[in-house]
Design an enzyme around this catalytic site. Structure first.
Site, PDB file in Angstrom:
ATOM      1  CB  CYS A 128      -8.777   2.311  -6.974  1.00 33.23           C
ATOM      2  SG  CYS A 128      -9.530   2.934  -5.441  1.00 33.23           S
ATOM      3  CB  CYS A 183      -7.743   5.939  -3.419  1.00 36.09           C
ATOM      4  SG  CYS A 183      -8.125   4.582  -2.276  1.00 36.09           S
ATOM      5  CG  HIS A 200     -10.213   0.600  -2.250  1.00 37.93           C
ATOM      6  ND1 HIS A 200      -9.023   1.300  -2.390  1.00 37.93           N
ATOM      7  CD2 HIS A 200     -10.056  -0.184  -1.148  1.00 37.93           C
ATOM      8  CE1 HIS A 200      -8.210   0.964  -1.409  1.00 37.93           C
ATOM      9  NE2 HIS A 200      -8.810   0.071  -0.641  1.00 37.93           N
ATOM     10  CG  ASP A 257     -12.555 -18.672  -5.755  1.00 31.98           C
ATOM     11  OD1 ASP A 257     -13.700 -18.408  -5.332  1.00 31.98           O
ATOM     12  OD2 ASP A 257     -11.999 -19.766  -5.519  1.00 31.98           O
ATOM     13  CG  ASP A 291     -18.338 -22.885  -8.540  1.00 30.90           C
ATOM     14  OD1 ASP A 291     -19.219 -23.111  -9.380  1.00 30.90           O
ATOM     15  OD2 ASP A 291     -18.507 -22.129  -7.568  1.00 30.90           O
ATOM     16  CB  CYS A 310      -4.976   3.265  -3.367  1.00 30.66           C
ATOM     17  SG  CYS A 310      -6.080   2.275  -4.390  1.00 30.66           S
TER      18      CYS A 310
END
Length: 376
Positions: A307, A310, A336, A267, A93, A305
């Site tokens: 990840c 999880c 996660h 973002d 940015d 999930c």
């Protein structure tokens, strides 16, 4: 390896679009969510783990990096990609928003902004030319114009004045950026929540000509309804054949609503910041792992999930490590959340490509209506 920056639209469903941004450092699938690596790190994550969640691109922060460790130092050490061990695209940015929100004693003139660092009180000046120089030293793939971002609410007169200053700065940013094959410069549309000012800004940016266009000055406190009101028309004012980036957004329902209105890139610090404060985003909404209801719960955050949080840990464990202020709590919850966000993006890309985005949107809202699974 492609040496050019390009954007190809591969499918649409209503206003929602899916495509590929090609850069020398790899492809970015759109709609894309960019995790925020403010100070050359996505907090609590290793770069390879951020990549494993499905992220194609990261965001770095010009304001923070220019103050510490400085752009000059990063350049001497081989550029931001090498410095932070991320070999894929990076968007930086311009620093304008942080100057507005963090810097003390800032003074705004036609030339640029002088301010005192929030870290040590040292004085700095950022102009469009200096912002382009910093971002070049960092070596980012997508560079943002230096703009002034007024805090809302503001009078229409103030918003108009600020927008016109940003458009003059956009032209100076374009001139200072020069010709850098393989690197892209994005212009930033301003104009608050006023349609005429947004149209004036879009026209000024199109005339200058950019590789991509951002919708700026939203998600700064105006609320979702007002933001969606602007997004109902603002993306349509920008060129069809260039990426459209909504800066600083957002919550999962903000993201789905933005994509429905023609946005390609977003973002936000939310998935990582929320992970550090004990909030997990799931298909059923937000779970507060700090709540006592989780302390004896052997189930995962989300049974579907994949990840690590999880797959390998229970709600009871996550509750315990969060309450104990263990670092692993931030690591697992951030992983996660980033995984959930990237899964959401992939779901939207697939739905747009298959022409079933409306059904995807309806199912997304439907699942969240009932909230989290019932306590044991």
């Amino acid at each position: 390896m492609t040496q050019k920056f390009s954007f190809a639209l591969n499918g649409r469903d209503g206003k929602a679009r899916t495509g590929i941004i090609s850069t020398p450092r790899g492809e970015i699938r759109t709609p894309a969510f960019m995790p925020v690596g403010t100070a050359a790190t996505v907090k609590a994550m290793l770069p390879e783990n951020v990549r494993a969640t499905g992220a194609d691109i990261l965001l770095g922060n010009t304001y923070h990096l220019m103050l510490r460790p400085t752009a000059e130092r990063i350049d001497r050490l081989g550029g931001l990609h090498r410095f932070m061990n991320w070999d894929r695209p990076i968007l930086t940015d311009s620093g304008g928003f942080q100057v507005m929100s963090l810097a003390a004693l800032r003074k705004l003139t036609e030339k640029g902004v002088t301010f005192k660092s929030h870290i040590d009180g040292s004085r700095h000046e950022v102009t469009p030319e200096r912002s382009m120089e910093i971002q070049k030293l960092l070596g980012s793939d997508i560079v943002m114009c230096f703009d002034e971002c007024p805090a809302l609410p503001a009078s229409e007169e103030d918003v108009a004045k600020s927008m016109r200053l940003s458009m003059r700065w956009a032209a100076r940013s374009r001139d200072a950026f020069g010709d850098r094959p393989g690197h892209a410069l994005f212009g930033i549309q301003q104009g608050g929540v006023t349609q005429d000012l947004r149209a004036e800004s879009a026209e000024a940016l199109r005339e200058i000509g950019f590789d991509g266009y951002a919708v700026g000055g939203l998600a700064v406190g105006e609320g979702q309804e007002a933001m969606f009101g602007v997004l109902d028309y603002a993306p349509d004012m920008l060129p069809e054949d260039k990426p459209r980036y909504l800066m600083g957004v957002g919550k999962p329902d903000d993201i789905v609503g933005a994509v429905a209105r023609g946005i390609d890139m977003m973002d936000c610090v939310l998935p990582s910041r929320s992970g550090r404060t004990g909030q997990a985003f799931t298909r059923f909404g937000v779970v507060n792992i700090k709540n006592a209801r989780h302390q004896d719960d052997p189930r995962p955050l989300d049974a579907d999930c994949t990840c690590p949080a999880c797959r390998n840990y229970s709600r009871a464990y996550l509750h315990h490590v969060y309450r104990s202020q263990e670092i692993i709590a931030s690591m697992l919850l951030t992983w996660h959340n980033l995984h959930y966000y990237q899964e959401l993006m992939q779901g939207m890309r697939d739905a747009i490509a298959d022409g079933r985005f409306d059904a995807f949107q309806a199912a997304f809202h439907d699942r969240r209506k009932d909230g989290d699974i019932a306590p044991l």
